[in-house]
Motif scaffolding. Sequence first.
Motif, short mmCIF file in Angstrom:
data_model
loop_
_atom_site.label_atom_id
_atom_site.label_comp_id
_atom_site.label_asym_id
_atom_site.label_seq_id
_atom_site.Cartn_x
_atom_site.Cartn_y
_atom_site.Cartn_z
N GLY A 254 -0.45 -4.13 3.81
CA GLY A 254 -1.21 -5.12 4.57
C GLY A 254 -0.24 -5.98 5.38
N PRO A 255 -0.76 -6.93 6.15
CA PRO A 255 0.10 -7.76 7.01
C PRO A 255 1.06 -8.66 6.23
CG PRO A 255 -2.24 -7.98 7.61
CD PRO A 255 -2.18 -7.25 6.31
N GLU A 256 0.68 -9.01 4.98
CA GLU A 256 1.50 -9.92 4.18
C GLU A 256 2.04 -9.24 2.93
OE1 GLU A 256 2.43 -13.28 4.64
OE2 GLU A 256 1.82 -12.76 6.67
N GLY A 257 2.14 -7.92 2.95
CA GLY A 257 2.62 -7.19 1.78
C GLY A 257 1.55 -6.21 1.30
N ARG A 258 1.65 -5.86 0.02
CA ARG A 258 0.77 -4.83 -0.52
C ARG A 258 -0.65 -5.36 -0.72
NH1 ARG A 258 5.09 -4.75 -3.90
NH2 ARG A 258 3.82 -5.62 -5.58
N LEU A 259 -1.62 -4.47 -0.51
CA LEU A 259 -3.01 -4.77 -0.83
C LEU A 259 -3.50 -3.77 -1.87
CD1 LEU A 259 -4.42 -5.47 2.76
CD2 LEU A 259 -4.02 -7.16 0.95
N GLU A 260 -4.28 -4.26 -2.82
CA GLU A 260 -4.78 -3.43 -3.91
C GLU A 260 -6.22 -3.01 -3.63
OE1 GLU A 260 -5.80 -4.07 -8.67
OE2 GLU A 260 -5.60 -5.81 -7.34
N ARG B 82 -5.75 -10.67 0.42
CA ARG B 82 -4.46 -11.28 0.07
C ARG B 82 -4.62 -12.38 -0.99
NH1 ARG B 82 -2.29 -13.33 5.53
NH2 ARG B 82 -2.95 -11.25 6.10
N GLY B 83 -3.72 -12.36 -1.96
CA GLY B 83 -3.72 -13.40 -2.99
C GLY B 83 -4.72 -13.18 -4.11
N GLY C 285 -6.08 -10.65 -7.22
CA GLY C 285 -5.65 -9.53 -8.05
C GLY C 285 -4.19 -9.20 -7.80
N ARG C 286 -3.91 -7.94 -7.48
CA ARG C 286 -2.53 -7.52 -7.24
C ARG C 286 -2.18 -7.47 -5.75
NH1 ARG C 286 -2.90 -2.09 -9.93
NH2 ARG C 286 -0.77 -1.75 -9.22
N SER C 287 -3.06 -8.02 -4.92
CA SER C 287 -2.76 -8.08 -3.47
C SER C 287 -1.83 -9.25 -3.18
CB SER C 287 -4.06 -8.24 -2.66
OG SER C 287 -4.84 -7.06 -2.72
N GLN C 288 -0.81 -8.98 -2.38
CA GLN C 288 0.20 -10.01 -2.09
C GLN C 288 -0.28 -10.96 -0.99
OE1 GLN C 288 3.51 -7.28 -1.31
NE2 GLN C 288 4.48 -7.97 -3.21
N GLY C 289 0.39 -12.12 -0.91
CA GLY C 289 0.05 -13.11 0.11
C GLY C 289 -0.81 -14.21 -0.48
N GLU C 290 -1.30 -15.10 0.37
CA GLU C 290 -2.18 -16.16 -0.11
C GLU C 290 -3.31 -16.41 0.89
OE1 GLU C 290 0.31 -20.10 1.13
OE2 GLU C 290 1.08 -18.97 -0.59
N TYR C 291 -4.34 -17.07 0.40
CA TYR C 291 -5.55 -17.30 1.19
C TYR C 291 -5.22 -17.90 2.56
CZ TYR C 291 -9.98 -19.34 2.66
OH TYR C 291 -11.08 -19.70 3.39
N ASP C 292 -5.89 -17.39 3.60
CA ASP C 292 -5.53 -17.79 4.97
C ASP C 292 -6.77 -18.12 5.82
OD1 ASP C 292 -3.74 -18.26 7.12
OD2 ASP C 292 -3.99 -16.20 7.84
N ASP D 216 -6.28 -8.30 7.00
CA ASP D 216 -6.30 -7.43 5.81
C ASP D 216 -7.37 -6.35 5.96
OD1 ASP D 216 -4.41 -9.15 4.70
OD2 ASP D 216 -5.83 -10.16 3.38
N ALA D 217 -8.56 -6.76 6.41
CA ALA D 217 -9.66 -5.80 6.58
C ALA D 217 -9.31 -4.74 7.62
CB ALA D 217 -10.94 -6.54 6.97
N ALA D 218 -8.64 -5.17 8.70
CA ALA D 218 -8.22 -4.21 9.73
C ALA D 218 -7.21 -3.21 9.15
CB ALA D 218 -7.62 -4.95 10.92
N SER D 219 -6.29 -3.71 8.31
CA SER D 219 -5.31 -2.82 7.67
C SER D 219 -6.00 -1.84 6.72
CB SER D 219 -4.28 -3.63 6.87
OG SER D 219 -3.49 -4.40 7.74
N ALA D 220 -7.02 -2.32 6.02
CA ALA D 220 -7.77 -1.45 5.10
C ALA D 220 -8.48 -0.34 5.88
CB ALA D 220 -8.78 -2.28 4.30
N LEU D 221 -9.05 -0.71 7.02
CA LEU D 221 -9.73 0.29 7.84
C LEU D 221 -8.71 1.29 8.41
CD1 LEU D 221 -12.38 1.33 8.91
CD2 LEU D 221 -12.24 -0.31 10.79
#
Length: 217
Positions: free
Chosen positions: A8-14, A66-67, A69-76, A84-89
């Motif tokens: 993801g944009p701020e690191g890993r996404l779960e 982000r932020g 579970g195991r997804s990196q980053g913090e609420y934005d 994040d959603a764009a990265s998931a897609l």
Amino acid sequence: MPEVIFPGPEGRLEGRYHPQKERDAPIAIVLHPHPQFGGTMNHKVVHRMHYAFYNMGFTVLRFNFRGVGRSQGEYDQGIGELSDAASALDYLQSMNNNSKHCWVAGFSFGAWIGMQLLMRRPEITGFISVSPPANMYDFSFLAPCPASGLVINGTADRVAPPADTTALVNKLHEQKGITITHTEVEGAGHFFEEPHLDTLIGTTTDYVKRRLTENSR
């Protein structure tokens, strides 16, 4: 249930990823409610929606913003969550480049993010927007709304009052070339407690199945 980690944009996404055997199966992502109010990809509405799409033959991805579970980053404030959603897609499409249909489903905060994603990604062919918080967030970016979809909410929703949802839908109805279907579930609150959750899933399934037959003509 296949667990996946993707960039993801701020690191890993779960996420949780459920592929179909068919190479050209339609794809869908499901977006969870507000991270600061206990929203995760395992929320019952998100979980049930995920399986509803899978049972209709979709390859499905749900994930933690982000932020969470195991997804990196913090609420934005929703800005980063849209990225994040764009990265998931992107991730979902990279695994399924033969897919002809692409859907986004979101619940509450996730519905707001999903509608923004819709504006950015012309390949999205349909959406499900559950309990969109039209009283809390500005949806005026939907001008024009690029795809047809289903907006569904409960008549007893105290978090996102039904009148605000109706006003949002009425605005979307003014646009030509798309059809916004609006369903209110009698007696359901924001979180679709039982037995309303079954109604939500049944209504969603009926709507998506109908749209898929229309699109394949």
